[in-house]
Design a protein around this motif. Structure first.
Motif, PDB file in Angstrom:
ATOM      1  N   CYS A 279     -18.107  -8.943 127.137  1.00 45.87           N
ATOM      2  CA  CYS A 279     -17.709  -8.493 125.803  1.00 45.87           C
ATOM      3  C   CYS A 279     -17.322  -9.707 124.969  1.00 45.87           C
ATOM      4  CB  CYS A 279     -16.533  -7.519 125.885  1.00 45.87           C
ATOM      5  SG  CYS A 279     -16.006  -6.870 124.269  1.00 45.87           S
ATOM      6  N   THR A 280     -17.830  -9.777 123.737  1.00 45.29           N
ATOM      7  CA  THR A 280     -17.536 -10.887 122.837  1.00 45.29           C
ATOM      8  C   THR A 280     -17.126 -10.348 121.475  1.00 45.29           C
ATOM      9  OG1 THR A 280     -19.074 -12.393 123.948  1.00 45.29           O
ATOM     10  CG2 THR A 280     -18.460 -12.942 121.693  1.00 45.29           C
ATOM     11  N   LEU A 281     -16.019 -10.877 120.970  1.00 42.37           N
ATOM     12  CA  LEU A 281     -15.549 -10.540 119.627  1.00 42.37           C
ATOM     13  C   LEU A 281     -15.632 -11.795 118.773  1.00 42.37           C
ATOM     14  CD1 LEU A 281     -13.393  -9.096 121.846  1.00 42.37           C
ATOM     15  CD2 LEU A 281     -12.708  -7.973 119.736  1.00 42.37           C
ATOM     16  N   THR A 282     -16.164 -11.660 117.571  1.00 41.98           N
ATOM     17  CA  THR A 282     -16.326 -12.786 116.667  1.00 41.98           C
ATOM     18  C   THR A 282     -15.712 -12.442 115.319  1.00 41.98           C
ATOM     19  OG1 THR A 282     -18.423 -13.327 117.750  1.00 41.98           O
ATOM     20  CG2 THR A 282     -17.986 -14.379 115.645  1.00 41.98           C
ATOM     21  N   GLY A 283     -14.857 -13.331 114.823  1.00 40.08           N
ATOM     22  CA  GLY A 283     -14.206 -13.098 113.536  1.00 40.08           C
ATOM     23  C   GLY A 283     -13.080 -14.091 113.333  1.00 40.08           C
ATOM     24  N   PHE A 284     -11.951 -13.602 112.816  1.00 39.52           N
ATOM     25  CA  PHE A 284     -10.738 -14.401 112.628  1.00 39.52           C
ATOM     26  C   PHE A 284      -9.641 -13.660 113.366  1.00 39.52           C
ATOM     27  CE2 PHE A 284      -7.340 -16.118 109.615  1.00 39.52           C
ATOM     28  CZ  PHE A 284      -7.391 -17.404 110.131  1.00 39.52           C
ATOM     29  N   ILE A 285      -9.325 -14.118 114.572  1.00 37.64           N
ATOM     30  CA  ILE A 285      -8.551 -13.314 115.519  1.00 37.64           C
ATOM     31  C   ILE A 285      -7.209 -13.980 115.794  1.00 37.64           C
ATOM     32  CG2 ILE A 285      -8.574 -12.237 117.800  1.00 37.64           C
ATOM     33  CD1 ILE A 285     -11.677 -12.475 117.664  1.00 37.64           C
ATOM     34  N   LEU A 286      -6.143 -13.233 115.561  1.00 41.35           N
ATOM     35  CA  LEU A 286      -4.787 -13.768 115.706  1.00 41.35           C
ATOM     36  C   LEU A 286      -4.403 -13.944 117.179  1.00 41.35           C
ATOM     37  CD1 LEU A 286      -2.913 -11.637 113.024  1.00 41.35           C
ATOM     38  CD2 LEU A 286      -3.335 -14.099 112.930  1.00 41.35           C
TER      39      LEU A 286
END
Length: 363
Positions: A279-286
């Motif tokens: 699983c991969t999440l891409t963005g601006f992650i806190l």
């Protein structure tokens, strides 16, 4: 006619590794996650798993929004209203968007209230604020770093300090940037930032989620007590790091002699798992969201599982002015600053931290 091309020198990088236990009183895992502020991509790999658990899937889907604000004047980030609404409540991060750290002016807001400006020589001289040369400057200094503490008790409208900075940003050298922003505060509505910047062009975004099941994945055999820099009998830290990069990049690992694109193969000893969940999440992650994900991956082993370990990998923005804490970050030949956890079923963990050519050793 044969043309000979000289291979470029491989960019220098640093890989720091340590091992500990999540229950150990001196474990640094939470601190290292919380002080790596500007995160672009988060990936986790679970061997012997075909479908994510409901708990993990729900958490992934609720990572939360981030925002892109176009042409935002820099002085908006130092107003007392912004500081009291976002900086002093919860965790607020900001980073200039589509700026190159080596060539452009870049700005980052850290959750601790520090506003970090990386400025070219002309802008630094025009803005008139005290700073220092970039530690990665050559003989001819072209970049300067300015740090402003928004949480400073003397930072109020009547102080000379505040008036000086406000005048610099609003009148002497007005600067505008496209900013990525994210804010987390328990009990507050996600729409608060949309409302606050409603006079500007603001867009809400959700992290992109890529979920896949890898079949017959060849994995290195890892034992929690065998983290070594060099070893003839176990997968080394560098080999594991390279292998994870290959898996996340969807590189073929079969090392077939007819495969001229990639001849990479899995470190030995290895085993083949029937299924693995990636699983991969891409963005601006806190960082706070990543802490929750790390805790949930630890709880994955609350019930017996076939998988002896899982991994969590986090990549920072290549053009962020900082890597960990307030450590200055540069790009040059490689702008990487990232970390990886290998989480074992007994709650032991390995932590790997990597930086590129223009960075100090990770903390």
């Amino acid at each position: 006619m044969t043309t000979l091309r000289r291979m470029r020198e491989v960019p220098r990088h640093l890989l720091v590794c340590e091992k500990s236990h999540f229950g150990h009183e001196k474990s640094r895992h939470r601190h290292l996650v919380e002080t790596h502020y500007h995160n672009y991509r988060v990936s986790f790999l679970i061997p012997e798993c075909g479908v994510l658990s409901k708990e993990l899937k729900d958490l992934v889907m609720e990572i939360g929004p981030y925002y892109l604000v176009k042409n935002l004047p820099l002085h908006e980030l130092i107003t007392l209203d912004f500081i009291n609404t976002f900086v002093k409540k919860g965790s607020c991060c900001a980073l200039t968007y589509n700026t190159s750290i080596d060539e452009d002016n870049t700005v980052a807001l850290l959750p601790n209230g520090k506003l970090i400006l990386s400025l070219d020589k002309d802008t630094y001289e025009e803005i008139g604020l005290q700073g220092h040369p970039s530690q990665y400057s050559s003989r001819k200094i072209m970049k300067f770093i300015v740090s402003i503490d928004l949480m400073d008790l003397s930072f109020h409208p009547d102080s000379k300090k505040y008036q000086r900075i406000s005048w610099s940003f609003k009148e002497k050298k007005p600067l505008k940037f496209d900013f990525l922003l994210a804010w987390h505060h328990a009990g507050s509505e996600d729409s608060a930032m949309m409302s606050y910047f409603s006079n500007y062009r603001i867009q809400e975004h959700q992290p992109k989620i890529a979920l896949s099941t890898l079949a017959d994945l060849q994995c290195p055999v890892l034992q929690s007590g065998q983290l070594q820099g060099m070893s003839e009998v176990a997968c080394t830290a560098q080999e594991l790091f390279d292998w994870l990069g290959a898996v996340y990049s969807n590189v073929e690992l079969n090392n077939e002699p007819t495969n001229f694109i990639s001849t990479y193969c899995c470190p030995q000893p290895s085993t083949v798992v029937a299924k693995a969940c990636l699983c991969t999440l891409t963005g601006f992650i806190l960082p706070e969201k990543i802490c929750l994900l790390l805790e949930q991956l630890c709880r994955y082993f609350d019930e017996p599982k076939l998988a002896p370990w899982v991994t969590l990998s986090v990549q920072g923005f290549a053009d962020s002015p900082v890597s960990w804490k307030e450590n200055e970050h540069g790009f040059r030949k490689g702008g990487e600053h990232l970390y990886n956890f290998v989480i074992f079923n007994n709650w032991d963990y390995w932590l790997q931290m990597a930086v590129g050519a223009n960075d100090d050793c990770p903390p």
